[in-house]
Write a protein that holds these residues in place. Structure first.
Motif, PDB file in Angstrom:
ATOM      1  N   ALA A 108       0.870  -1.170   0.000  1.00  0.00           N
ATOM      2  CA  ALA A 108       0.000   0.000   0.000  1.00  0.00           C
ATOM      3  C   ALA A 108       0.911   1.226   0.000  1.00  0.00           C
ATOM      4  O   ALA A 108       2.103   1.135   0.277  1.00  0.00           O
ATOM      5  CB  ALA A 108      -0.891  -0.014   1.222  1.00  0.00           C
TER       6      ALA A 108
ATOM      7  N   ALA B  21      -7.115   0.093   7.114  1.00  0.00           N
ATOM      8  CA  ALA B  21      -5.858   0.658   6.606  1.00  0.00           C
ATOM      9  C   ALA B  21      -5.660   2.111   7.016  1.00  0.00           C
ATOM     10  O   ALA B  21      -4.544   2.621   6.974  1.00  0.00           O
ATOM     11  CB  ALA B  21      -5.816   0.549   5.082  1.00  0.00           C
ATOM     12  N   HIS B  22      -6.733   2.796   7.405  1.00  0.00           N
ATOM     13  CA  HIS B  22      -6.590   4.207   7.751  1.00  0.00           C
ATOM     14  C   HIS B  22      -6.504   4.424   9.260  1.00  0.00           C
ATOM     15  O   HIS B  22      -5.604   5.083   9.749  1.00  0.00           O
ATOM     16  CB  HIS B  22      -7.733   5.016   7.140  1.00  0.00           C
ATOM     17  CG  HIS B  22      -7.733   4.932   5.642  1.00  0.00           C
ATOM     18  ND1 HIS B  22      -6.609   5.200   4.894  1.00  0.00           N
ATOM     19  CD2 HIS B  22      -8.677   4.563   4.755  1.00  0.00           C
ATOM     20  CE1 HIS B  22      -6.861   5.021   3.613  1.00  0.00           C
ATOM     21  NE2 HIS B  22      -8.120   4.620   3.500  1.00  0.00           N
ATOM     22  N   GLY B  44      -9.016  -7.805  -5.269  1.00  0.00           N
ATOM     23  CA  GLY B  44      -8.790  -6.619  -4.456  1.00  0.00           C
ATOM     24  C   GLY B  44      -9.848  -6.417  -3.392  1.00  0.00           C
ATOM     25  O   GLY B  44      -9.947  -5.332  -2.819  1.00  0.00           O
ATOM     26  N   LYS B  68     -12.271  -3.211   0.643  1.00  0.00           N
ATOM     27  CA  LYS B  68     -11.265  -3.052  -0.407  1.00  0.00           C
ATOM     28  C   LYS B  68      -9.896  -3.330   0.201  1.00  0.00           C
ATOM     29  O   LYS B  68      -9.523  -2.719   1.211  1.00  0.00           O
ATOM     30  CB  LYS B  68     -11.332  -1.631  -0.959  1.00  0.00           C
ATOM     31  CG  LYS B  68     -10.473  -1.445  -2.164  1.00  0.00           C
ATOM     32  CD  LYS B  68     -10.635  -0.073  -2.802  1.00  0.00           C
ATOM     33  CE  LYS B  68      -9.659   0.047  -3.956  1.00  0.00           C
ATOM     34  NZ  LYS B  68      -9.429   1.433  -4.333  1.00  0.00           N
ATOM     35  N   LEU B  70      -6.051  -3.071   0.455  1.00  0.00           N
ATOM     36  CA  LEU B  70      -4.941  -2.261  -0.033  1.00  0.00           C
ATOM     37  C   LEU B  70      -3.627  -3.026   0.010  1.00  0.00           C
ATOM     38  O   LEU B  70      -2.703  -2.726  -0.742  1.00  0.00           O
ATOM     39  CB  LEU B  70      -4.808  -0.981   0.802  1.00  0.00           C
ATOM     40  CG  LEU B  70      -6.023  -0.054   0.841  1.00  0.00           C
ATOM     41  CD1 LEU B  70      -5.625   1.298   1.406  1.00  0.00           C
ATOM     42  CD2 LEU B  70      -6.627   0.121  -0.549  1.00  0.00           C
ATOM     43  N   GLU B  71      -3.537  -4.004   0.929  1.00  0.00           N
ATOM     44  CA  GLU B  71      -2.252  -4.690   1.097  1.00  0.00           C
ATOM     45  C   GLU B  71      -2.484  -6.026   1.792  1.00  0.00           C
ATOM     46  O   GLU B  71      -3.321  -6.135   2.682  1.00  0.00           O
ATOM     47  CB  GLU B  71      -1.336  -3.803   1.965  1.00  0.00           C
ATOM     48  CG  GLU B  71       0.100  -4.258   2.014  1.00  0.00           C
ATOM     49  CD  GLU B  71       1.000  -3.233   2.717  1.00  0.00           C
ATOM     50  OE1 GLU B  71       0.480  -2.347   3.420  1.00  0.00           O
ATOM     51  OE2 GLU B  71       2.225  -3.332   2.565  1.00  0.00           O
ATOM     52  N   GLU B  86      -9.897  -0.999   3.287  1.00  0.00           N
ATOM     53  CA  GLU B  86     -10.817   0.140   3.420  1.00  0.00           C
ATOM     54  C   GLU B  86     -12.215  -0.440   3.530  1.00  0.00           C
ATOM     55  O   GLU B  86     -12.781  -0.911   2.545  1.00  0.00           O
ATOM     56  CB  GLU B  86     -10.756   1.028   2.171  1.00  0.00           C
ATOM     57  CG  GLU B  86      -9.621   1.998   2.184  1.00  0.00           C
ATOM     58  CD  GLU B  86      -9.541   2.837   0.908  1.00  0.00           C
ATOM     59  OE1 GLU B  86     -10.277   2.566  -0.058  1.00  0.00           O
ATOM     60  OE2 GLU B  86      -8.706   3.752   0.884  1.00  0.00           O
TER      61      GLU B  86
END
Lengths: 218, 218
Positions: A108, B21-22, B44, B68, B70-71, B86
């Motif tokens: 990411a 992720a955030h 994904g 979703k 991301l990694e 996400e």
């Protein structure tokens, strides 16, 4: 402490996610039996069951890399546990901060904000301690506290200008600059990002209790 | 993508930690077989293997609460996986944001900073959208952008004074105030805390590459 709800598997184990309580970084997936969970709750330090050695495993007992456990949480169907810890050293036997370091996908763009802030803060602390040549933080520090405080004023001004110019990319940069110098100021006074989390969380709780009134924020 | 390294257990499964992720929040512990991992990497979006239903499980296929990805990261001994996602809705079937919501210990004082900032930011967004009566954010917003920008200047001044007075508790409060209004400003311009993470991470990488020189920071 009531462990009766915990659903151990047919081997008497439950998976345990270990997370850094400050940065939010996921450190390790390990396993606990009932005794390991009990020990963790009683001692306040991460204890697991080692499947390879077939015995109780007090994390850091030999390496010294213990993990102070701030919170233990069970999931909705009671078959997975989360330890939120303050690590006293690397979590991974390889010496890495986290055991999760083999990407299976494209990386990411960047880690979550909490990890980034903790990383930046630790870098600032290291620069303040070691004063390496050519370091921005070291030079500012040696010029005295006023030097970084001037930057707080300056970067705040630049945030205001970027916002007035409705320039999103510029605002991202200036806001990051301001946040960086805010962390620098906290470090100079012996405070940490966790102090910000504490204050903001207290207010959030108070705001939720008070409806939508002016708390100080929201 | 090379899944040959992954150590699936005797049932052909590997545990998967799902993390926002955030905010960095740990959302779920689930399981994947080789097919689920492959699907996750190809599409994904989070795909697991449901142990109760004995079938592939595309998260959110019925609820719409997709994730979703991301990694995807594998751990040091290749028998646990981390999805950084996400979320497009709650992770838990109870409607909770995270499956981990049953404390087994006294709660820690507060969540990690990343979670707190994300929570505060989302509250600000909600207040800007719904403009609830009595809300501080709603009132400031209705008075125009200059109103929150004035606060940036004012809170920056208060950070400077608290630091000069060497008052740690006061500095924590004023720094939190400044950070709050910085998030407010980002929200007004359609930016997010993730933009801060992105910029700070780019600089961190550049700083690491350049030794300890002036980057913009560190």
């Amino acid at each position: 402490m009531n462990l009766d709800a915990v659903q151990f598997d047919e081997k008497g184990l439950v998976p345990v996610i270990v997370q850094d309580a400050h940065s939010g970084k996921v450190l390790t997936l390990a396993y606990a039996n009932r005794e390991a969970l009990t020990q963790t709750l009683l001692t306040g330090y991460s204890t697991f069951y080692s499947r390879s050695r077939g015995e109780l495993w007090v994390k850091g007992a030999t390496s010294g890399n213990r993990q102070k456990v701030l919170e233990v949480v069970l999931d909705c169907d009671q078959d997975a546990v989360l330890y939120r810890v303050e690590p006293q050293g690397p979590a991974c036997h390889t010496g890495a901060e986290s055991c999760f370091h083999n990407p299976l996908s494209e990386a990411a763009g960047h880690p979550p904000l909490g990890e980034v802030l903790e990383r930046v803060y630790r870098t600032i602390q290291q620069r303040l301690r070691d004063l390496p040549e050519g370091s921005y933080v070291a030079r500012m520090h040696q010029e005295g506290l006023d030097r970084v405080l001037k930057k707080i004023g300056e970067e705040a001004g630049e945030v205001i200008l970027a916002a007035k110019n409705a320039d999103g990319e510029e605002l991202s940069w200036e806001a990051a600059d301001l946040l960086f110098h805010l962390l620098f100021t906290l470090a100079e006074l012996g405070l940490s990002p966790d102090d910000l989390a504490r204050v903001l969380w207290q207010r959030n709780a108070r705001d939720a209790a008070a409806g939508s009134g002016r708390v100080p924020p929201v």
